[in-house]
Design an enzyme around this catalytic site. Structure first.
Site, PDB file in Angstrom:
ATOM      1  N   SER A  53      -4.147-103.744  36.059  1.00 15.69           N
ATOM      2  CA  SER A  53      -4.714-104.163  34.785  1.00 15.69           C
ATOM      3  C   SER A  53      -4.832-102.998  33.796  1.00 15.69           C
ATOM      4  O   SER A  53      -3.838-102.326  33.561  1.00 15.69           O
ATOM      5  CB  SER A  53      -6.070-104.829  35.064  1.00 15.69           C
ATOM      6  OG  SER A  53      -6.364-105.722  34.045  1.00 15.69           O
TER       7      SER A  53
ATOM      8  N   HIS B 216      -5.323-112.937  38.387  1.00 16.44           N
ATOM      9  CA  HIS B 216      -5.364-111.522  38.026  1.00 16.44           C
ATOM     10  C   HIS B 216      -6.146-110.756  39.100  1.00 16.44           C
ATOM     11  O   HIS B 216      -7.368-110.844  39.160  1.00 16.44           O
ATOM     12  CB  HIS B 216      -6.101-111.453  36.677  1.00 16.44           C
ATOM     13  CG  HIS B 216      -6.120-110.109  36.042  1.00 16.44           C
ATOM     14  ND1 HIS B 216      -5.004-109.526  35.510  1.00 16.44           N
ATOM     15  CD2 HIS B 216      -7.148-109.240  35.831  1.00 16.44           C
ATOM     16  CE1 HIS B 216      -5.336-108.361  34.982  1.00 16.44           C
ATOM     17  NE2 HIS B 216      -6.627-108.155  35.178  1.00 16.44           N
TER      18      HIS B 216
END
Ligand code: GCU
Length: 421
Positions: free
Chosen positions: A262, A403
């Site tokens: 990320s 995610h």
């Protein structure tokens, strides 16, 4: 008092309006037409067809653009540190690993910055290749190991996670083991080094802390418009870890794979571009300002990221807020800066905010630079099926799920790194 109240109202209004105004687009049909810059054509239109031209002309101009306009320049060299082994053990992780906890200390003008690297090395390897990656919540969260030192910086920030006060800090030991396949890494003969990223620069809009102030001129309060934001600061920290590996007798510094998830995936990519000592790079779900193409404007956009995280990139990047078409580069050219070194871009199906297709296409369009070096990239612009990795020098997968960093991700990274290094 009245004034303060007014400013507070303005602040709330501004935050709410910018939050509510942004509507992410997830539809391919609504993507504006755009021209993707060609990595192999210079800004003044010359075609690049040889490795030497890439190295001498095109790579430097692309690099300079990203440095000046996206991530920001480091104003001066600042590489000197002292390293102290705070703790070590030779029987960690079910007897598989040596553990080293090393504090790197930086000093200048009466200021000190320290961060602690937790290192696990496979017992049976003399000089181990290693994965290097920051963690989000403190070294003590990545493994069930009572010996991991809880960093002071983490304890100070612990309120942020609703776990206030040092008393409860130990309750967070091991809460992120799901993101770190430590045993799998060790079994494959690799080491793992990790650092709590907030020790290098706390993840908040404040340039008075972390590494930035060490390089201010007299009276300077924040970096200049072309100077480093937090991502570049974290990337700087990765390079200092590399400096340490170069001195270590136990680590193979020619086989360091820099990894990040990320915002830290964006960081790993920039570290790979800025520091060619990294042998390979992994970007896990890095999204906007990472692997994803900006000009698609799918999910998170340049304007949105600069609005919510105004300190991640340099101030100059804000010129492209809602103005991606004006960018003379796109993120596939950041990926190309890593060529010909192995690079793995990974996405997750449900992580639409990071625009998986934009991450894939970026890897695809970086491939022609890999081709120049006779290295294999992504052969087709058709996305692979989920959980069906393409593993060439430039690799890509999209896995099922959200995610995150999963065992599936690590299994792919390990397999690929073994092949590539
Ligand atoms: C937010 C941000 C992303 C970032 C992510 C993360 O979602 O918008 O750009 O990648 O946080 O770091 O988890």
């Amino acid at each position: 008092m009245k004034e303060l109240f007014f400013i507070a109202i303005l602040f709330v209004f501004h935050t709410q309006s910018s939050l509510s105004q942004f509507e992410p687009n997830y539809e391919e049909s609504k993507i504006p037409n755009f021209d993707l810059p060609d990595p192999l054509t210079t800004f003044d239109g010359k075609k690049i067809s040889r490795k030497g031209q890439w190295k001498r002309t095109r790579r430097p101009e692309l690099y300079a653009f990203f440095e000046e306009n996206v991530y920001g320049k480091i104003p001066a060299e600042f590489n000197d540190f002292s390293a102290k082994v705070l703790e070590q053990g030779d029987n960690a992780i079910n007897g598989k690993a040596k553990r080293r906890q090393v504090e790197l200390s930086f000093e200048k003008n009466g200021r000190t910055l320290q961060f602690t690297m937790l290192i696990y090395l496979p017992k049976n390897v003399k000089k181990a290749p290693i994965f290097l990656g920051y963690n989000f919540l403190g070294n003590h969260t990545i493994a069930e190991d009572e010996n991991i030192i809880i960093s002071k910086a983490w304890a100070r920030n612990s309120d942020k996670y609703g776990i206030s006060g040092n008393k409860f800090t130990s309750a967070t030991r091991g809460i992120r083991t799901n993101r770190w396949a430590v045993e799998k890494i060790l079994d494959a003969g690799f080491g793992l080094a990790t650092i709590y990223y907030g020790e290098v620069d706390p993840d908040k809009d404040d340039f008075s802390d972390g590494i930035h102030p060490f390089l201010y001129n007299q009276g300077q309060q924040k970096p200049d418009d072309n100077e480093w934001g937090s991502i570049a600061a974290w990337a700087w920290g990765y390079s200092r870890a590399m400096d340490y590996f170069e001195k270590s007798k136990e680590i193979n510094s020619s086989k360091v794979v820099v990894f990040g998830h990320s915002r830290l995936g964006k960081t790993a990519l920039w570290a790979g571009a800025t520091d060619e000592r990294f042998a390979a790079v992994i970007s896990n779900d890095s999204g906007c300002g990472g692997a994803a193409l900006s000009k698609r404007k799918v999910g998170e956009t340049v304007g949105r990221i600069n609005d919510i995280f105004p300190y991640w990139f340099c101030t100059n990047f804000k010129a492209y807020n809602n103005n991606e078409e004006a960018l003379p580069v796109d993120q596939h050219e950041l990926l190309a800066l890593i060529a010909p070194r192995p690079l793995y871009v990974a996405s997750a199906k449900e992580d639409q905010w990071a625009d998986p297709k934009g991450e894939f296409l970026s890897a695809y369009h970086a491939s022609e630079v890999y081709g120049l070096f006779k290295k294999e990239g992504i052969p087709t612009d058709q996305m692979p099926m989920v959980n069906q990795p393409i593993q060439n020098t430039l690799a890509y997968h999209i896995r099922t799920g959200i995610h995150d960093v999963t065992d599936f991700d690590w299994e792919q990274y390990i397999k690929w790194a073994k092949q590539q290094l």
